[in-house]
Design a protein around this motif. Structure first.
Motif, PDB file in Angstrom:
ATOM      1  N   TYR A   1     -36.485 -10.416  11.082  1.00 26.15           N
ATOM      2  CA  TYR A   1     -36.596 -11.509  10.075  1.00 26.15           C
ATOM      3  C   TYR A   1     -35.509 -11.343   8.996  1.00 26.15           C
ATOM      4  CZ  TYR A   1     -40.472 -13.280  13.235  1.00 26.15           C
ATOM      5  OH  TYR A   1     -41.167 -13.652  14.161  1.00 26.15           O
ATOM      6  N   PRO A   2     -35.155 -12.462   8.379  1.00 31.61           N
ATOM      7  CA  PRO A   2     -34.563 -12.399   7.121  1.00 31.61           C
ATOM      8  C   PRO A   2     -35.375 -12.326   5.896  1.00 31.61           C
ATOM      9  CG  PRO A   2     -34.632 -14.564   7.643  1.00 31.61           C
ATOM     10  CD  PRO A   2     -35.220 -13.638   8.911  1.00 31.61           C
ATOM     11  N   VAL A   3     -36.049 -11.148   5.829  1.00 35.78           N
ATOM     12  CA  VAL A   3     -36.891 -10.943   4.642  1.00 35.78           C
ATOM     13  C   VAL A   3     -36.585  -9.495   4.061  1.00 35.78           C
ATOM     14  CG1 VAL A   3     -38.810 -11.936   5.968  1.00 35.78           C
ATOM     15  CG2 VAL A   3     -38.536  -9.582   6.280  1.00 35.78           C
TER      16      VAL A   3
ATOM     17  N   MET B   1     -32.061 -11.161   5.970  1.00 43.14           N
ATOM     18  CA  MET B   1     -31.636 -10.131   5.023  1.00 43.14           C
ATOM     19  C   MET B   1     -32.600  -8.767   5.091  1.00 43.14           C
ATOM     20  SD  MET B   1     -31.418 -12.591   1.468  1.00 43.14           S
ATOM     21  CE  MET B   1     -31.463 -14.306   2.055  1.00 43.14           C
ATOM     22  N   GLY B   2     -31.998  -7.329   4.962  1.00 41.50           N
ATOM     23  CA  GLY B   2     -32.780  -6.561   5.174  1.00 41.50           C
ATOM     24  C   GLY B   2     -32.924  -5.764   3.857  1.00 41.50           C
TER      25      GLY B   2
ATOM     26  N   LEU C   1     -39.739 -19.482   8.606  1.00 41.88           N
ATOM     27  CA  LEU C   1     -39.178 -18.349   9.032  1.00 41.88           C
ATOM     28  C   LEU C   1     -39.061 -18.214  10.475  1.00 41.88           C
ATOM     29  CD1 LEU C   1     -38.228 -15.881   7.273  1.00 41.88           C
ATOM     30  CD2 LEU C   1     -40.582 -14.941   7.956  1.00 41.88           C
ATOM     31  N   THR C   2     -37.812 -17.867  10.796  1.00 41.40           N
ATOM     32  CA  THR C   2     -37.721 -17.505  12.315  1.00 41.40           C
ATOM     33  C   THR C   2     -36.855 -16.297  12.623  1.00 41.40           C
ATOM     34  OG1 THR C   2     -35.685 -18.870  12.445  1.00 41.40           O
ATOM     35  CG2 THR C   2     -37.836 -20.041  13.120  1.00 41.40           C
ATOM     36  N   PRO C   3     -36.942 -15.535  13.758  1.00 45.40           N
ATOM     37  CA  PRO C   3     -36.192 -14.461  13.530  1.00 45.40           C
ATOM     38  C   PRO C   3     -34.868 -14.657  13.934  1.00 45.40           C
ATOM     39  CG  PRO C   3     -37.597 -14.744  15.594  1.00 45.40           C
ATOM     40  CD  PRO C   3     -38.069 -15.682  14.582  1.00 45.40           C
ATOM     41  N   SER C   4     -33.933 -13.825  13.774  1.00 36.57           N
ATOM     42  CA  SER C   4     -32.388 -14.230  13.787  1.00 36.57           C
ATOM     43  C   SER C   4     -31.687 -13.045  14.467  1.00 36.57           C
ATOM     44  CB  SER C   4     -31.743 -14.455  12.657  1.00 36.57           C
ATOM     45  OG  SER C   4     -31.678 -13.431  11.667  1.00 36.57           O
TER      46      SER C   4
END
Length: 519
Positions: free
Chosen positions: A270-272, A1-2, A14-17
């Motif tokens: 990342y989804p952060v 998520m951005g 947490l992993t990059p996607s």
């Protein structure tokens, strides 16, 4: 998520996607395109990316000091003479307290000097002169580059990567520069690095140990007020500083820094939640780490360390992703701006769009909706770039997402303007330009804010911490020696303002409008 995504999630690790790289593609593209370039770093000042960097053997670097001896603790090196000269002054004189004299660069020098640790064998008494030190790198310097205006002591997000992510300190004090430098050195030295590269009004190195891979060439004493050598200089000093900075808008020059783009690590992978919590205070597209959780920050920091340790020896190949973004910007930037903002002829618009797209169309093949052509167009600049690391893959996804948006929009425009080729109308032109303006608002390329032309006695000015005004951030403009400081105090861009120093005065409400506020 951005931006706008919820910070709460039930993920374990947490992993990059690819999804995050695609969602943040426009920001990732601009981060790469602006890396080690002062122009884009000033406009995209909330940097959220870290890269391995190498300063080659033989590079000359500068250090301004109130002492002739080299530093014995972590300290700063400048790439430019003028940047080093600014700190080559005696440090015991308090800054002025009037708005008309509160020069931001003088305040910056004072704040950094106030935190300076004492040096063994030196006097704490006021020094009569400053000194410009010259150093030469005797070996390649391996450093961590933090993008954006990462040396800016602001509450706007410029320090997020350092304080929130690397130091794990959300309550760090803005002006603790020596403490910040030392804690960062304590972090990166075990990784095999010798310091960091950051950006303010000029690129600087935080060098952890001045005795490591550095030859001390000289400490040249500076003239002070009344000395020969200052005749007329103070009248032009600020403008000459800005002139030297403008020469680094598009790169550090002379191959003095090599970035390993295949080492790029960014929260944008990342989804952060990268939402700016105060969009009314600054450009809402400038992102923050404020809403990223401590657990998420620790995971991303661990990835930075992992990548650095894996690539610090410099033996692995690096893809020149900045070169890829340069090719794309060179191809499209001027044309996209021209057709969106200035072209008023449907015939001209048709010609420009056909010129951009024809090379991706095989007219001997049936291609309904031009799906094949759009794919060819989107992958044109990334298909031959080798993907060797996970970072390369995510960057490729991000750049491909940007070119996909460009190509899909241009083919949409082509459909609009060719469907009405025989019956050209103002509505057709307006509809096509609307699609292009929408695309440009997402791209936000820094090239579009450059001055069209300045004379030889002017520079194109954009705010660079700690100097600049709000109007120049919105619309950079040509400045000369008499106008260079216009708006720096009464319309200052950077927040917070510098606190005043000297004897404490009661707050009787008598401060003039535009006078720097106390923190």
């Amino acid at each position: 998520m951005g931006a706008g995504a919820s910070a709460s999630r039930s993920s374990t690790t947490l992993t990059p996607s690819e999804a995050s790289a695609a969602e943040n593609a426009f920001h990732i593209f601009n981060s790469i395109h602006s890396a080690m370039r002062l122009w884009g770093s000033s406009l995209n000042h909330n940097g959220l990316s870290a890269f391995l960097a190498t300063v080659p053997e033989g590079t000359i670097l500068y250090h301004g000091s109130s002492h002739p001896e080299p530093p014995t603790t972590a300290d700063w090196l400048a790439f430019e003479i003028e940047h080093g000269e600014w700190f080559a002054r005696a440090i015991m004189v308090p800054p002025p307290q009037t708005a008309q004299d509160a020069n931001p660069l003088l305040q910056h020098r004072w704040h950094r000097a106030q935190r300076q640790p004492s040096r063994p064998g030196t006097s704490s008494e006021p020094q009569g002169h400053g000194y410009l030190h010259l150093y030469r790198a005797t070996k390649p310097l391996r450093l961590l580059y933090l993008d954006g205006m990462s040396a800016g002591n602001t509450n706007m997000g410029t320090l997020d990567m350092q304080d929130y992510l690397l130091r794990g300190n959300r309550s760090a004090e803005l002006w603790e520069e020596y403490e910040r430098a030392q804690s960062l050195c304590d972090l990166v030295t075990p990784w095999g690095l010798q310091g960091l590269i950051r950006t303010e009004a000029g690129f600087e190195i935080v060098k952890c140990d001045f005795s490591d891979s550095m030859e001390f060439l000289a400490a040249n004493q500076r003239p002070e007020d009344g000395d020969s050598g200052l005749e007329g200089y103070l009248d032009v000093q600020m403008f000459e500083n800005m002139r030297s900075l403008s020469q680094r808008y598009h790169g550090i020059g002379a191959n003095r820094v090599a970035l390993d783009f295949s080492s790029m690590v960014s929260p944008m992978f990342y989804p952060v939640n990268l939402t700016n919590p105060d969009p009314n205070k600054q450009e809402p597209h400038l992102r923050r780490l404020t809403s990223v959780t401590d657990q998420e920050l620790r995971a991303i920091k661990a990835r930075v360390e992992e990548v650095v340790r894996d690539r610090v020896d410099g033996k692995q190949a690096s893809v020149d992703w900045q070169g890829v973004t340069d090719m794309i910007v060179t191809r499209y930037a001027d044309r996209l701006w021209d057709v969106a903002e200035t072209v008023d002829s449907l015939r001209v618009l048709q010609g420009v769009v056909n010129g951009l797209l024809n090379s991706h169309i095989d007219y001997s093949v049936e291609d309904e909706g031009y799906e094949r052509a759009i794919t060819n167009c989107a992958k044109h600049y990334v298909q031959f770039s080798p993907v060797t690391t996970e970072q390369d893959h995510l960057i490729s996804v991000a750049i491909g997402s940007v070119t996909q948006a460009i190509c899909a929009t241009l083919f949409d425009v082509r459909k609009v303007i060719l469907d009405d080729a025989d019956g050209a109308s103002d509505e057709t032109l307006a509809a096509a330009k609307g699609l292009l303006k929408s695309l440009n608002s997402k791209l936000r390329w820094s090239r579009w804010k450059e001055c069209t032309s300045c004379s030889s006695d002017e520079v194109c000015f954009v705010p660079m911490w700690p100097v600049g005004d709000k109007d120049s951030f919105d619309r950079p403009n040509c400045r000369n020696v008499t106008t260079i400081q216009k708006g720096w105090i009464d319309n200052r861009y950077w927040e917070p303002r510098f606190p005043l120093h000297g004897p404490e005065k009661p707050d009787d409400g008598s401060k003039k409008e535009g006078e720097p506020k106390d923190l």
